[in-house]
Design a protein around this motif. Sequence first.
Motif, PDB file in Angstrom:
ATOM      1  N   ASP A 192      10.603 -37.728 -24.780  1.00  0.00           N
ATOM      2  CA  ASP A 192      11.682 -38.367 -24.024  1.00  0.00           C
ATOM      3  C   ASP A 192      12.811 -38.859 -24.927  1.00  0.00           C
ATOM      4  OD1 ASP A 192      10.324 -37.981 -21.663  1.00  0.00           O
ATOM      5  OD2 ASP A 192       9.430 -39.979 -21.632  1.00  0.00           O
ATOM      6  N   LYS A 216      16.106 -43.370 -24.054  1.00  0.00           N
ATOM      7  CA  LYS A 216      15.243 -42.434 -23.339  1.00  0.00           C
ATOM      8  C   LYS A 216      16.087 -41.420 -22.582  1.00  0.00           C
ATOM      9  CE  LYS A 216      11.135 -42.516 -20.368  1.00  0.00           C
ATOM     10  NZ  LYS A 216      10.228 -43.414 -19.600  1.00  0.00           N
ATOM     11  N   LYS A 222      13.346 -35.419 -18.218  1.00  0.00           N
ATOM     12  CA  LYS A 222      12.018 -35.412 -18.839  1.00  0.00           C
ATOM     13  C   LYS A 222      11.740 -34.038 -19.434  1.00  0.00           C
ATOM     14  CE  LYS A 222       7.540 -37.533 -18.092  1.00  0.00           C
ATOM     15  NZ  LYS A 222       7.880 -38.523 -19.144  1.00  0.00           N
TER      16      LYS A 222
END
Length: 366
Positions: free
Chosen positions: A160, A203, A207
């Motif tokens: 991530d 982050k 994903k």
Amino acid sequence: MSFKITNLQNETIDFENLTLNVDEKIFQLQASNNFVNVRYEPKIFDSAFEGKKMAYYFFQNAYLNAENNIFQVYHEKTRIGWVFPIQALVSNENDFAENIYFSQYKYSTYKEILSGGIATKKININSQDSYSLIDFFEDDIIIFCVSLEKLEENNMEISDFLPSFSKYGYYIYEQGDNTILRDNDKANFFLKHTKTQKLLITKSKVKLSDHTFLQNLYYNYLKKIDDKVLRFFMLYQVIEYFLDKDFNYKFDKILKNYEEKKIDKNTFRERINKSSNERSLINNLTAFINDDDLTVDFKRDGKLFLENFGEYDKNEVGDIIYDIRNLLIHRYRDIDTLDTEKIKIFQIITNQLEQIINSYMINYYR
């Protein structure tokens, strides 16, 4: 948990039961008929993080790999760890050798590696000897040690955060295949963005583990593929991914307005046609680039490159990306006729596009 060492006969031995002789600064691990002694070599011994939830990851960096390339890593406004070359664990000649906070992370790294790591070098162990940690690992490894307790999830899926690490030239280390390309044009960019001795990581909004291509891009392709045209098209594939997401977002919004009778059929058709225009969609994505210097540099260099093929008067990042893509498809042979300096500009553009893609990965929120 064990520390796995493969000997020169290709036998893997599990060393377990990690203990520490504090007075002698020696870690000892045992196997069924052998044991290994590992010296703790940092100048300062600080076990303040004993019992804390820690983790480490191995990276490579073709640019920031000197012993003094040691950086604090921040997530949002919190320092969560340090990035440093493996040499910093065994040498006291760097600028952070006596930094108490870095010393705490060095101790944790020793503990984490010796408790569950895998040696990357083959070596026959003699229990009468003591070893440096670097005897078991390639000397180009970069370590990211993180305090998981400082993260909101109390855990970390490293994939991530790979777009953030890629911003600084860090790519995951693969045992048995440590190929990593060096492009001198990138060096100044990374040095400029690390002057504060801090790396800011965020982050990814996407994903990576849900997308095989994106995983391969950040784990393998970006650090290995040298062909600039191929790199450009790989990066453009990521743009295509975001174009689909952005179109779907706008389509759903337009459809909802139509179903709620806020727009008529003709307006619905016009807005759908406008929203499906690839050039417009790419220009819309530039809102997610949060680096003004990068935007200015890409516009300047992109226009300079495109002017080799005729007058060029557009000034938006999205237009320039789209027109370079079209040029590569329809006039690829003309690029071969350019001189070295003009080809170098294209290489710089491709490097800049990688940073733009990182911004999309980190900042896209729709």
